[in-house]
Design an enzyme around this catalytic site. Structure first.
Site, PDB file in Angstrom:
ATOM      1  CG  ASP A  29      36.679  76.896 -21.919  1.00 31.15           C
ATOM      2  OD1 ASP A  29      37.029  77.651 -21.404  1.00 31.15           O
ATOM      3  OD2 ASP A  29      35.848  75.669 -21.317  1.00 31.15           O
ATOM      4  CG  ASN A  87      36.558  85.727 -16.316  1.00 28.61           C
ATOM      5  OD1 ASN A  87      36.098  86.579 -16.561  1.00 28.61           O
ATOM      6  ND2 ASN A  87      36.562  84.418 -16.516  1.00 28.61           N
ATOM      7  CB  VAL A  96      42.616  78.170 -14.675  1.00 24.47           C
ATOM      8  CG1 VAL A  96      43.868  77.615 -14.732  1.00 24.47           C
ATOM      9  CG2 VAL A  96      41.177  76.981 -14.888  1.00 24.47           C
ATOM     10  CG  HIS A 100      42.673  81.959 -18.965  1.00 18.44           C
ATOM     11  ND1 HIS A 100      43.127  81.579 -17.472  1.00 18.44           N
ATOM     12  CD2 HIS A 100      41.431  81.777 -18.775  1.00 18.44           C
ATOM     13  CE1 HIS A 100      42.027  81.655 -16.481  1.00 18.44           C
ATOM     14  NE2 HIS A 100      40.960  81.643 -17.615  1.00 18.44           N
ATOM     15  CG  HIS A 102      37.487  83.081 -21.733  1.00 19.02           C
ATOM     16  ND1 HIS A 102      37.154  81.728 -21.096  1.00 19.02           N
ATOM     17  CD2 HIS A 102      38.244  83.511 -20.306  1.00 19.02           C
ATOM     18  CE1 HIS A 102      37.383  81.388 -20.228  1.00 19.02           C
ATOM     19  NE2 HIS A 102      37.911  82.363 -19.282  1.00 19.02           N
TER      20      HIS A 102
HETATM   21  P1  DGP Z   1      38.540  81.079 -16.055  1.00 18.15           P
HETATM   22  O1  DGP Z   1      36.835  81.085 -15.264  1.00 18.15           O
HETATM   23  O2  DGP Z   1      38.499  82.562 -16.743  1.00 18.15           O
HETATM   24  O3  DGP Z   1      39.420  80.999 -15.021  1.00 18.15           O
HETATM   25  O4  DGP Z   1      38.435  80.162 -17.223  1.00 18.15           O
HETATM   26  C1  DGP Z   1      38.901  78.813 -16.929  1.00 18.15           C
HETATM   27  C2  DGP Z   1      38.090  78.091 -18.262  1.00 18.15           C
HETATM   28  O5  DGP Z   1      39.150  76.783 -18.227  1.00 18.15           O
HETATM   29  C3  DGP Z   1      36.943  77.428 -17.947  1.00 18.15           C
HETATM   30  O6  DGP Z   1      36.010  78.138 -19.044  1.00 18.15           O
HETATM   31  C4  DGP Z   1      37.096  76.184 -18.088  1.00 18.15           C
HETATM   32  C5  DGP Z   1      38.415  75.714 -18.792  1.00 18.15           C
HETATM   33  N1  DGP Z   1      39.091  74.532 -18.369  1.00 18.15           N
HETATM   34  C6  DGP Z   1      39.436  74.313 -17.065  1.00 18.15           C
HETATM   35  N2  DGP Z   1      39.962  73.285 -17.063  1.00 18.15           N
HETATM   36  C7  DGP Z   1      40.167  72.800 -18.277  1.00 18.15           C
HETATM   37  C8  DGP Z   1      40.905  71.717 -18.938  1.00 18.15           C
HETATM   38  O7  DGP Z   1      41.359  70.685 -18.284  1.00 18.15           O
HETATM   39  N3  DGP Z   1      40.898  71.748 -20.318  1.00 18.15           N
HETATM   40  C9  DGP Z   1      40.368  72.588 -21.092  1.00 18.15           C
HETATM   41  N4  DGP Z   1      40.362  72.660 -22.437  1.00 18.15           N
HETATM   42  N5  DGP Z   1      39.494  73.693 -20.604  1.00 18.15           N
HETATM   43  C10 DGP Z   1      39.608  73.829 -19.164  1.00 18.15           C
END
Ligand code: DGP
Length: 112
Positions: A29, A87, A96, A100, A102
């Site tokens: 993340d 989430n 996003v 996914h 976590h």
């Molecule tokens: P959520 O809030 O459950 O939708 O989590 C989305 C997660 O994605 C958040 O913890 C940050 C991560 N994230 C967003 N953009 C990027 C990215 O471009 N690269 C990576 N590695 N993680 C990302």
């Protein structure tokens, strides 16, 4: 609907990928909330939220969970413990819209 995770799958933007198989990829993340914070995502199907998954994705969802437990072992947090979070939608904190999971660990989790 394309998302930033689609770009990661297609290698259009960089990510620290720690696992890839026929069904999922996992990467660090970008905004880690724990010493280990990985995201496990389907790589062949665009499922925006858990609400959009159905029985056809049952195997994929199970594979995401089993991949999380393997990655927890790989990262040395299986025995100390870890937390899995998925989430869903705005009030669930989803930002996003590509399904996914976590995987968080390496510190004491609080809350709940
Ligand atoms: P959520 O809030 O459950 O939708 O989590 C989305 C997660 O994605 C958040 O913890 C940050 C991560 N994230 C967003 N953009 C990027 C990215 O471009 N690269 C990576 N590695 N993680 C990302």
């Amino acid at each position: 609907m394309d998302t930033i995770f689609g770009k990661i799958i297609r290698r259009e933007i960089p990510a620290d990928i720690v696992h890839e198989d026929d069904h999922v990829i996992a990467f660090k993340d970008v905004n880690p909330q724990a010493p280990v914070h990985l995201l496990i995502i389907p790589k062949n199907e665009e499922i925006p939220t858990l609400n959009d998954a159905d029985e056809a994705q049952q195997g994929l969802l199970g594979h995401m969970l089993l991949t999380a437990s393997k990655l927890a072992a790989d990262h040395g947090i299986a025995e100390s413990g870890y937390r899995l979070i998925m989430n869903c939608n705005k009030e669930g904190g989803q930002t996003v819209y590509h399904l996914h999971l976590h995987l968080l660990g390496g510190r004491q989790m609080k809350g709940f």
